[in-house]
Motif scaffolding. Sequence first.
Motif, PDB file in Angstrom:
ATOM      1  N   VAL A   1      64.844  41.485  55.995  1.00  0.00           N
ATOM      2  CA  VAL A   1      64.527  40.381  55.119  1.00  0.00           C
ATOM      3  C   VAL A   1      62.982  40.348  55.095  1.00  0.00           C
ATOM      4  O   VAL A   1      62.273  40.240  53.782  1.00  0.00           O
ATOM      5  CB  VAL A   1      64.773  39.434  55.802  1.00  0.00           C
ATOM      6  CG1 VAL A   1      64.536  38.047  54.660  1.00  0.00           C
ATOM      7  CG2 VAL A   1      66.607  39.349  56.012  1.00  0.00           C
ATOM      8  N   ARG A   2      62.198  40.477  56.058  1.00  0.00           N
ATOM      9  CA  ARG A   2      60.676  40.526  56.114  1.00  0.00           C
ATOM     10  C   ARG A   2      60.212  41.527  55.335  1.00  0.00           C
ATOM     11  O   ARG A   2      59.081  41.583  54.608  1.00  0.00           O
ATOM     12  CB  ARG A   2      60.345  40.663  57.568  1.00  0.00           C
ATOM     13  CG  ARG A   2      58.631  40.276  57.691  1.00  0.00           C
ATOM     14  CD  ARG A   2      58.512  39.979  59.245  1.00  0.00           C
ATOM     15  NE  ARG A   2      58.770  41.260  59.954  1.00  0.00           N
ATOM     16  CZ  ARG A   2      59.543  41.480  60.894  1.00  0.00           C
ATOM     17  NH1 ARG A   2      60.140  40.587  61.404  1.00  0.00           N
ATOM     18  NH2 ARG A   2      59.696  42.788  61.601  1.00  0.00           N
ATOM     19  N   HIS A   3      60.874  42.809  55.418  1.00  0.00           N
ATOM     20  CA  HIS A   3      60.372  43.822  54.673  1.00  0.00           C
ATOM     21  C   HIS A   3      60.384  43.817  53.026  1.00  0.00           C
ATOM     22  O   HIS A   3      59.531  43.927  52.193  1.00  0.00           O
ATOM     23  CB  HIS A   3      60.974  45.427  55.018  1.00  0.00           C
ATOM     24  CG  HIS A   3      60.848  45.595  56.479  1.00  0.00           C
ATOM     25  ND1 HIS A   3      61.700  46.093  57.283  1.00  0.00           N
ATOM     26  CD2 HIS A   3      59.952  45.231  57.527  1.00  0.00           C
ATOM     27  CE1 HIS A   3      61.205  46.442  58.444  1.00  0.00           C
ATOM     28  NE2 HIS A   3      60.160  45.629  58.467  1.00  0.00           N
TER      29      HIS A   3
ATOM     30  N   GLY B   1      57.922  41.225  52.283  1.00  0.00           N
ATOM     31  CA  GLY B   1      56.726  41.687  52.389  1.00  0.00           C
ATOM     32  C   GLY B   1      56.248  42.730  51.421  1.00  0.00           C
ATOM     33  O   GLY B   1      55.246  42.588  50.451  1.00  0.00           O
TER      34      GLY B   1
END
Lengths: 150, 528
Positions: free
Chosen positions: B319-321, B324
């Motif tokens: 999710v962060r990727h 990001g």
Amino acid sequence: MNGLKRILLVEDDPKDVELTLTGLGEYNLANEVVVVRDGEEALDFLFRRGQYQKRPNGNPAVMLLDLKLPKVNGFEVLEAIRADEKLKMVPVVVLTSSNEERDLVRSYKLGVNAYVTKPVDFHEFVNAVKELGVFWAVINEPPPGSVKRT
Amino acid sequence: MKTPGQVWERAVTARVSKGAIARYGFAVASVAVAVAAGYLLNYLGLDETVFAVFMFAIAATSWFSGSLPAIVAFVLSALSFNFFFTPPPYRVDFTRTDFAYSSAFLVFAGLAIASDTMRRRAEAAVRQSRDELELRVIERTAELKASEEILRERANLLDLTHDTIFVRRMDNVITYWNRGANELYGWSSHEALGRPSHALLHTEFSEALEQINAKLFQTNRWEGELVHATRDGRRLVVSSRWSLQRNERGEPFAILETNTDITERKRAEEALRESRDELEVKVKERTAQLSKANEELQSVNKELEAFAYSVSHDLRAPVRHIAGFGELLQKHARDALDESSRRHLGLILDSANRMGTLVDDLLAFSRIGRAETQRTTVNVERLVRSVVADNAPDAQNRNIEWQIGELPICQGDPSMLRLVVSNLVSNALKFTRTREPARIEIGSLKHRPEEVVFFVKDNGVGFDMKYKDKLFGVFQRLHSQEAFEGTGIGLATVQRIVHGHAGRVWAEGAIDQGAIFYVALPATKGRL
């Protein structure tokens, strides 16, 4: 290829490596980073063995350590360096996805200097990494034996 | 048997001794009879025997009337004999011969009187000793009666007891059998006496008879349990006490056996033991079931924990990727994209961020059940005011009328309860967004002493009461994401925490009429 650099980033996920370097790049710290992909490689680097046998002497000013790593995990790395007379003073910041309390407690018990949960939000993440880099690699006075700022 | 002589003697004695007149009369009469008899004898020519007749009169008087009348009879006899039968006739004239006769009379009278006195004394002695003897016989009879009475009373007492008591000789033959024995065994005393007890009662011994006897001879006592059979064949368990009786030489001669029927008690004990055993088996079974369930639960819990841990580590990273790299793309390629692509990229970033929130909320929710909770005194009012202050940024630029009443003090985990209040307050803020002004009231109820109740009331969009049970479910939402954003975990978290505090949570509301959420917590120590 591995000259004297002040930040050791231990991170197995290349995407996280890229995002982290992006964050550090905002303060031009990306060149100060050595990246290793697992715990074993991290220990090889720190103890100057294996492929890092011939690296110049000197400890990093800070190690950014992920916990979930292949082969040797972050806790084991931490344990190993805290048990070593020359390495025990190296500042270690845990940089991990998890905000599980048991990870937090275990890390501090093993003598970690800071614990940062990677935020999902990109801006928060970049800010966090940037501030970490600046503080530990620039503002903080590292222990003796660390690589000096050039 | 009394002789006829004795009868006559008694009769005469009784009559004569009635008085002095009778006794002296008898003296005069016997002398008169002697005079008459003397005349008759004279007439018949037996003059020599007249003297003897007078002797007889004196002796008779002495015999029947005593000494003094005998002396009177002697004087009268001497005078009468002199007057009637010695010459000169009809004159009292003492000659030498008269003197000899008188002396003979005197000697005879003395002898008669002496012998009679001796006889009387002997008689009195005999009478006295007889009387004494009689008295003693009476006394002894009374004593015997009294001791018989005591014995009877004692026997009655032995009959009164509920215990069974019998005595048997060393050869086991029954010599005493009380009523208790009769009632218990059904054998009457008549039937039991003289019969060997062990055979009569089919005694079953709890230990070898030799051992019992050894103990009995050593200590004079034995106690134990026996099994006896009654006359109609019922088996009885008795608690038996034996006492050995010894004679003066110390030789055992009888055994007193006292038995108490404990059949019922034994049966009850047996039943009790059986039910206890059954219970134990059941408890064991149940314990095994429970521990199995517990093990399963623990393994499920471990799996759940591992799952949450892995979610925490691994689910957040992609999710962060997305977020990001999406941001990086937006930053660097913004100008190269057309309007529609820029919108799509925005939606991707939005979803990624929402996914991140969802994962974090879910992890927080799952942690509630696993986290160690502490319990301290919590000032709900202070908590509420601090939460309201934290929410100040959301309340900025809005017209909100806060009304915070008196709030209770309760026992609980401060950070958990803070989560409860925080969720309720942020919900109230969220769902009054369309209100002008928004009114949010936080107060308490004092309806029962055993719990404290506080509520958060708003004048927001409310909800339909028919969905009130769905309010607290995980991922349950009553509004569209467009109208009011949210993950549907907030109220589930509230409920989980409140239940963890042994409390209750419920809601009232109506569409467009606002909502009110109640939290009830135990007033003192609820389990966390």
